[in-house]
Scaffold this motif. Structure first.
Motif, short mmCIF file in Angstrom:
data_model
loop_
_atom_site.label_atom_id
_atom_site.label_comp_id
_atom_site.label_asym_id
_atom_site.label_seq_id
_atom_site.Cartn_x
_atom_site.Cartn_y
_atom_site.Cartn_z
N GLU A 136 22.75 0.77 -12.06
CA GLU A 136 21.60 0.54 -12.93
C GLU A 136 20.44 1.44 -12.54
O GLU A 136 19.77 2.02 -13.40
CB GLU A 136 21.19 -0.94 -12.87
CG GLU A 136 22.18 -1.86 -13.55
CD GLU A 136 21.94 -3.34 -13.26
OE1 GLU A 136 20.98 -3.68 -12.52
OE2 GLU A 136 22.72 -4.16 -13.79
N GLU A 137 20.19 1.58 -11.25
CA GLU A 137 19.11 2.44 -10.78
C GLU A 137 19.41 3.91 -11.10
O GLU A 137 18.52 4.66 -11.49
CB GLU A 137 18.90 2.25 -9.28
CG GLU A 137 17.65 2.91 -8.78
CD GLU A 137 17.37 2.57 -7.32
OE1 GLU A 137 16.54 3.29 -6.73
OE2 GLU A 137 17.96 1.61 -6.79
N GLU A 140 18.61 4.56 -14.67
CA GLU A 140 17.17 4.65 -14.88
C GLU A 140 16.63 6.00 -14.44
O GLU A 140 15.86 6.63 -15.16
CB GLU A 140 16.44 3.56 -14.09
CG GLU A 140 16.53 2.19 -14.68
CD GLU A 140 15.83 1.14 -13.81
OE1 GLU A 140 14.94 1.50 -13.00
OE2 GLU A 140 16.18 -0.04 -13.94
N LYS A 141 17.02 6.44 -13.25
CA LYS A 141 16.46 7.67 -12.68
C LYS A 141 17.11 8.93 -13.24
O LYS A 141 16.51 10.00 -13.21
CB LYS A 141 16.59 7.65 -11.16
CG LYS A 141 15.70 6.61 -10.53
CD LYS A 141 15.72 6.70 -9.03
CE LYS A 141 14.75 5.66 -8.46
NZ LYS A 141 14.66 5.75 -7.01
#
Length: 184
Positions: A136-137, A140-141
């Motif tokens: 998930e991170e 996002e990034k």
């Protein structure tokens, strides 16, 4: 044949055709999903081959045995697609699918390797992180990257095998931490 039996027969044909059409569309969707997963796996395998080529002459004795263990599989994977990729690259419709392969064939990946990105994310935390949160991170990034959960788990397990990260199991959960560079 009576008009009632003809109508019944017609309604059966219509119902069967509608059912067949629904099944056909469901199978098309399954194949599209499977193709998307295969394209992500192809990108991961391309990254792995690129990494293997980069470390071909690696002299660090600590990491060499792990690479030698995996080398037969990498060598086979590297040799066979090289011959068949030229045949497969022509019918590919998506320019995005061929761009990373072409870039890695030149020896440079246009994006950082997935393993490097995941290691970077893990380096920001002291406590273990589950693969789901890391994915998930990552999304996002790096919105340009969209690996499946399975590709993320496979990459993390690959990093565990190389000794770059550590796996922690707690009941049914598996979490990962970055290995300290000074340790060992």
């Amino acid at each position: 044949m009576t008009s009632q039996s003809a109508a019944t027969l017609r309604s059966r044909y219509v119902a069967q055709a509608a059912s067949d059409l629904e099944e056909n569309r469901r199978r098309q969707k399954e194949l599209e999903d499977r193709l998307a997963v295969l394209k992500q796996e192809e990108a991961l395998l391309t990254d792995i081959l690129n990494l293997a080529e980069r470390y071909e002459g690696f002299a660090d004795a600590n990491r060499l045995p792990e690479q030698v263990q995996d080398e037969p599989a990498v060598t086979k994977t590297h040799q066979k697609p090289a011959r068949s990729s030229a045949r497969r690259s022509a019918p590919t419709k998506s320019p995005k699918a061929t761009a990373p392969a072409k870039a890695s064939a030149k020896g440079r990946s246009p994006q950082p390797l997935l393993g490097d990105l995941l290691s970077e994310l893990l380096g920001q935390y002291e406590e273990p992180r589950p693969a789901k949160e890391l994915r998930e991170e990552l999304l996002e990034k790096h919105p340009d990257r969209n690996p499946t959960p399975q590709v993320v788990r496979n990459t993390l397990e690959s990093l565990v095998a190389k000794g770059r990260i550590r796996r922690h199991k707690h009941e049914r959960s598996v979490m990962y931490t970055l290995v300290e560079k000074d340790a060992g």
